[in-house]
Write a protein that holds these residues in place. Structure first.
Motif, short mmCIF file in Angstrom:
data_model
loop_
_atom_site.label_atom_id
_atom_site.label_comp_id
_atom_site.label_asym_id
_atom_site.label_seq_id
_atom_site.Cartn_x
_atom_site.Cartn_y
_atom_site.Cartn_z
N LYS A 40 0.83 -1.20 0.00
CA LYS A 40 0.00 0.00 0.00
C LYS A 40 0.87 1.26 0.00
CE LYS A 40 -3.91 2.08 2.39
NZ LYS A 40 -4.82 1.99 3.53
N GLU A 41 1.89 1.27 0.83
CA GLU A 41 2.82 2.40 0.85
C GLU A 41 3.57 2.51 -0.47
OE1 GLU A 41 5.50 2.45 4.18
OE2 GLU A 41 3.87 2.27 5.63
N GLY A 42 3.88 1.37 -1.07
CA GLY A 42 4.55 1.37 -2.37
C GLY A 42 3.70 2.02 -3.45
N ILE A 43 2.41 1.69 -3.48
CA ILE A 43 1.49 2.29 -4.46
C ILE A 43 1.38 3.79 -4.21
CG2 ILE A 43 -0.94 2.41 -5.18
CD1 ILE A 43 0.53 0.00 -6.37
N GLN A 44 1.29 4.19 -2.94
CA GLN A 44 1.23 5.62 -2.61
C GLN A 44 2.49 6.34 -3.08
OE1 GLN A 44 0.53 5.46 1.62
NE2 GLN A 44 -1.69 5.39 1.39
N TRP A 45 3.65 5.72 -2.88
CA TRP A 45 4.91 6.32 -3.32
C TRP A 45 4.89 6.49 -4.83
CZ3 TRP A 45 8.93 5.44 -6.58
CH2 TRP A 45 10.09 6.18 -6.38
N LEU A 46 4.49 5.46 -5.56
CA LEU A 46 4.45 5.54 -7.02
C LEU A 46 3.48 6.59 -7.51
CD1 LEU A 46 4.54 1.74 -7.87
CD2 LEU A 46 6.31 3.41 -8.40
N THR A 47 2.38 6.77 -6.80
CA THR A 47 1.38 7.76 -7.17
C THR A 47 1.90 9.18 -6.96
OG1 THR A 47 -0.37 6.22 -6.55
CG2 THR A 47 -1.00 8.52 -6.76
#
Length: 83
Positions: A40-47
């Protein structure tokens, strides 16, 4: 001309994050390393992080994590726009 690499480590184990960062810095000379504690944090970072055309992003992904595991991350990653 050397490629401009950025690395995103997605792993819930802090020790693994630290060791991987040190290995990447010492052996490959990569300095731009970010971490996320789960998918979830990874997706937020990519966003939130915009990658330019000159940059290459390498994602090192743990599979077994709480909240959002590696497989769920990959499903969400495929749904992200290519921008």
């Amino acid at each position: 001309m050397r490629a401009n690499y950025k690395v995103l480590i997605i792993d819930d184990n802090i020790i693994d994050q630290i060791v991987t960062k040190q290995l990447l810095r010492k052996t490959l000379g990569i300095t731009e390393i970010s971490t996320a504690n789960n998918g979830k944090e990874g997706i937020q970072w990519l966003t939130n992080y915009k990658i330019s055309a000159e940059e290459s992003l390498i994602i090192l992904l743990d599979i077994k994590m709480p909240e959002m595991d590696g497989f769920e991350f990959l499903l969400k990653y495929e749904m992200l726009s290519e921008e």
